[in-house]
Design a protein around this motif. Structure first.
Motif, PDB file in Angstrom:
ATOM      1  N   UNK A 101      25.280  50.336  -5.967  1.00 52.64           N
ATOM      2  CA  UNK A 101      25.458  49.413  -7.098  1.00 52.64           C
ATOM      3  C   UNK A 101      26.708  48.560  -6.920  1.00 52.64           C
ATOM      4  N   UNK A 102      27.799  49.157  -6.447  1.00 53.73           N
ATOM      5  CA  UNK A 102      29.024  48.393  -6.216  1.00 53.73           C
ATOM      6  C   UNK A 102      28.821  47.343  -5.127  1.00 53.73           C
ATOM      7  N   UNK A 103      28.074  47.698  -4.096  1.00 52.09           N
ATOM      8  CA  UNK A 103      27.794  46.741  -3.029  1.00 52.09           C
ATOM      9  C   UNK A 103      26.953  45.585  -3.556  1.00 52.09           C
ATOM     10  N   UNK A 104      25.969  45.884  -4.384  1.00 50.85           N
ATOM     11  CA  UNK A 104      25.142  44.830  -4.987  1.00 50.85           C
ATOM     12  C   UNK A 104      25.993  43.912  -5.852  1.00 50.85           C
ATOM     13  N   UNK A 109      28.635  38.700  -6.431  1.00 53.92           N
ATOM     14  CA  UNK A 109      29.872  37.935  -6.679  1.00 53.92           C
ATOM     15  C   UNK A 109      30.135  37.010  -5.490  1.00 53.92           C
ATOM     16  N   UNK A 110      29.837  37.457  -4.262  1.00 55.39           N
ATOM     17  CA  UNK A 110      30.047  36.638  -3.070  1.00 55.39           C
ATOM     18  C   UNK A 110      29.085  35.463  -3.030  1.00 55.39           C
ATOM     19  N   UNK A 111      27.869  35.636  -3.492  1.00 53.73           N
ATOM     20  CA  UNK A 111      26.888  34.548  -3.519  1.00 53.73           C
ATOM     21  C   UNK A 111      27.192  33.541  -4.608  1.00 53.73           C
TER      22      UNK A 111
END
Length: 113
Positions: A101-104, A109-111
């Motif tokens: 979930x943190x990676x998602x 946020x990066x996109x």
């Protein structure tokens, strides 16, 4: 030789190598032969020669170890599944799911930038 202070344990007293076996009056269905052999050895020898029963006691210790491993295997059989169900019921997630979930969130946020 190390001194023992009342209420404390010295490293030598914590050792499992020289510890006495568990109580023999409790049921140990898989180890009955070894228990009877140890009792016979101890009852037929003079108390000064009881140390000659060490091989019999070693066999008994191995039997108890095997018995304990089998018991723990049964107890822990479905522990991970039960723990995951319990955590979900409490509204918690596993560490792996938390990382996913943190990676998602980080990817989203990066996109957005």
């Amino acid at each position: 030789r190390r001194l023992r202070i009342a209420g404390t344990l010295s490293p030598s007293s914590v050792s499992t190598k020289n510890r006495m076996h568990p109580p023999l009056h409790r049921p140990h269905p898989d180890c009955q032969e070894a228990i009877k052999a140890l009792e016979h050895c101890q009852n037929t020898r003079h108390w000064l020669n009881v140390f000659k029963c060490n091989t019999v006691k070693a066999e008994l210790d191995q039997c108890f170890r095997k018995e304990k491993q089998e018991m723990l295997k049964k107890v822990n059989e479905n522990w991970a599944e039960k723990e995951e169900i319990r955590m979900r019921e409490m509204g918690l997630v596993s560490w792996e799911e938390h990382r996913r979930l943190e990676k998602e969130k980080a990817d989203a946020a990066g996109k957005a930038k």
